[in-house]
Enzyme design. Structure first.
Site, short mmCIF file in Angstrom:
data_model
loop_
_atom_site.label_atom_id
_atom_site.label_comp_id
_atom_site.label_asym_id
_atom_site.label_seq_id
_atom_site.Cartn_x
_atom_site.Cartn_y
_atom_site.Cartn_z
N LYS A 63 -5.09 -10.34 -5.74
CA LYS A 63 -6.31 -10.69 -4.89
C LYS A 63 -7.35 -9.86 -5.07
O LYS A 63 -7.08 -8.58 -5.45
CB LYS A 63 -5.76 -10.33 -3.56
CG LYS A 63 -6.77 -10.66 -2.35
CD LYS A 63 -6.09 -10.18 -1.00
CE LYS A 63 -6.56 -8.82 -0.73
NZ LYS A 63 -7.77 -8.34 -0.10
N LYS A 117 -11.04 -4.37 -2.76
CA LYS A 117 -12.09 -3.15 -2.72
C LYS A 117 -11.33 -1.97 -3.47
O LYS A 117 -11.86 -1.37 -4.35
CB LYS A 117 -12.53 -2.78 -1.40
CG LYS A 117 -13.41 -3.72 -0.78
CD LYS A 117 -13.93 -3.08 0.68
CE LYS A 117 -13.36 -4.01 1.79
NZ LYS A 117 -13.07 -3.06 2.86
N LYS A 161 0.94 -1.15 -0.15
CA LYS A 161 -0.02 -0.15 -0.19
C LYS A 161 0.73 1.17 0.13
O LYS A 161 0.39 2.37 -0.34
CB LYS A 161 -0.90 0.13 1.19
CG LYS A 161 -2.11 -1.05 1.08
CD LYS A 161 -3.46 -0.86 1.29
CE LYS A 161 -4.36 -2.03 1.15
NZ LYS A 161 -5.66 -1.79 1.17
P1 ATP Z 1 -8.81 -3.13 0.61
O1 ATP Z 1 -8.64 -3.27 -0.87
O2 ATP Z 1 -9.42 -1.77 0.95
O3 ATP Z 1 -7.54 -3.26 1.31
P2 ATP Z 1 -9.99 -5.58 0.88
O4 ATP Z 1 -10.80 -6.21 -0.42
O5 ATP Z 1 -8.48 -6.43 0.70
O6 ATP Z 1 -9.92 -4.27 1.01
P3 ATP Z 1 -10.27 -5.97 3.63
O7 ATP Z 1 -11.35 -5.04 4.41
O8 ATP Z 1 -8.94 -5.76 3.85
O9 ATP Z 1 -10.64 -6.03 2.08
O10 ATP Z 1 -10.87 -7.42 4.23
C1 ATP Z 1 -11.87 -7.89 4.71
C2 ATP Z 1 -12.01 -9.21 5.04
O11 ATP Z 1 -12.11 -9.97 3.87
C3 ATP Z 1 -10.69 -9.83 5.63
O12 ATP Z 1 -11.02 -11.11 6.38
C4 ATP Z 1 -9.90 -10.49 4.43
O13 ATP Z 1 -9.00 -11.37 4.56
C5 ATP Z 1 -10.75 -10.75 3.33
N1 ATP Z 1 -10.63 -10.49 2.08
C6 ATP Z 1 -10.49 -9.53 1.39
N2 ATP Z 1 -10.09 -9.80 0.11
C7 ATP Z 1 -10.38 -11.17 -0.01
C8 ATP Z 1 -10.15 -11.91 -1.20
N3 ATP Z 1 -9.72 -11.53 -2.40
N4 ATP Z 1 -10.32 -13.41 -0.92
C9 ATP Z 1 -10.67 -14.03 0.12
N5 ATP Z 1 -10.90 -13.22 1.43
C10 ATP Z 1 -10.48 -11.66 1.30
#
Ligand code: ATP
Ligand code: LTN
Length: 337
Positions: free
Chosen positions: A202, A205, A121
């Site tokens: 991955k 969001k 990040k």
């Molecule tokens: P950002 O991009 O804002 O970091 P993010 O999509 O990675 O957001 P988080 O809020 O960091 O989402 O994650 C919330 C939960 O969802 C955490 O438990 C994380 O491990 C899970 N998670 C996030 N992305 C994935 C994915 N691609 N596959 C499985 N689990 C996920």
């Protein structure tokens, strides 16, 4: 409701940041696990809004308040039962920030620089805020404040939970036995869903907010889901056996498996002789079977704002009672307060 963890009912804590709409990776990696395990534990599910402030240029105060409500409504919409779980907003319980400061004072900087999420990040940014580096300490405070046994998350959060254990161990060593050591709990299927547009990264969001077709968002209608899935990256072949498939096809198979809960050999047998088009249609089908009822319940919660706010206020009160007891112990151990 009992607020004391016991051997029979492990204390469970998890959270999601209110940064734009949640996607199917958040659902299978985190939320669905919470729902499936909600009767086993004494659970706290938090909307971690303080974690959403780490990039100051992106803070939108009105948008943040709305996103907090939306994520809370999604928690309930996926099936988290308000009377059996403590659902609350992180910033409503002040002890999270107090414990973060105390933990900061025992955290070696090197531990934070090593975090892969921080590296990813901060990469390419001209200026990186202290909050981005300190993010895992706030997360450790969230977890340790509630004497948590289990933290159900997706695979990308495991490193942060290991850091939490290391911090708790260091604190206990310096100031006497104060914190319990938590464990990460990963889902059986779908711990890491990849981007539809790029199966090497991955599903996330932050990318979904910028790139159309990266993710399946939980609030997408059928048209958007179809468009994203049908455009998902595959390859020019017809290989539908998981072990031999290319990353994009493997990801679609993984989504299909995660949403149906069926064993991979059974899925492979069903799709024998099919092309990627058929796999994609099957994925759209199971995604919509999941999203349609979820969106219906989401709208009901969003339409009754007073009730949503009441549920969150009630959750914060219950969480604060536990947090206050832990802080008494921590302050006494460190000689403050
Ligand atoms: P950002 O991009 O804002 O970091 P993010 O999509 O990675 O957001 P988080 O809020 O960091 O989402 O994650 C919330 C939960 O969802 C955490 O438990 C994380 O491990 C899970 N998670 C996030 N992305 C994935 C994915 N691609 N596959 C499985 N689990 C996920
Ligand atoms: N960093 C997590 C969100 C989070 C969290 C937590 C998860 C903040 N505090 C405590 C589990 C337990 C993420 O998913 N990005």
């Amino acid at each position: 409701m009992s607020t004391t963890p016991s051997a029979a009912r492990p204390r469970v804590f998890s959270g999601v940041q209110p940064t734009s709409t949640l996607h199917i990776g958040n659902y299978v990696g985190a939320l669905r696990q919470w729902v499936e395990q909600q009767h086993e534990g004494d659970n706290l599910f938090c909307v971690v809004d303080l974690h959403a402030l780490t990039v100051p240029e992106e803070i939108d105060p009105e948008g943040l308040r709305e996103a907090v409500r939306s994520v809370a409504a999604l928690y309930f919409a996926v099936g988290i039962e308000p009377d059996k779980n403590t659902v609350f907003v992180q910033s409503h319980v002040r002890e999270h920030t107090e414990l973060t400061w105390l933990l900061n004072c025992v955290t070696p900087l090197g531990w934070l620089y090593r975090m892969t999420q921080f590296k990813a990040k901060s990469e390419g940014r001209e200026s990186v805020g202290t909050g981005l580096l300190d993010y895992p300490v706030l997360m450790a405070a969230d977890i340790l404040l509630y004497d948590t046994d289990r933290v159900p998350v997706g695979d990308d959060q495991v490193q942060h939970i290991e850091l939490t254990r290391d911090l708790a161990t260091r604190f206990n060593h310096l100031f006497g036995e104060t914190f319990k050591l938590p464990k990460a709990v990963l889902p059986r299927f779908g711990a890491r869903i990849m981007g539809l547009d790029d199966p090497e990264v991955k599903m996330s969001k932050s990318i979904a907010a910028k790139v159309d077709g990266h993710a399946i968002n939980l609030l997408d209608d059928e048209k958007r889901v179809r468009k994203a899935v049908m455009a998902a990256v595959t390859d020019s072949g017809r290989e539908l056996r998981f072990e031999h498939a290319s990353p994009g096809v493997r990801n679609l198979l993984a989504i299909y498996q995660a949403l149906t809960g069926r064993p991979m050999p059974e899925i492979e047998a069903e799709l024998e002789g099919a092309g990627y088009g058929q796999l994609k249609k099957a994925v759209v089908g199971v995604v919509m079977d999941t999203l349609t009822p979820l969106q219906q319940r989401y709208r009901e919660f969003m339409d009754d704002r007073a009730e949503l706010d009441r549920l969150l206020a009630d959750g914060a009160e219950r969480a604060a009672a536990i947090a206050a007891r832990t802080m008494e112990r921590v302050r006494a151990a460190m000689g403050v307060g």
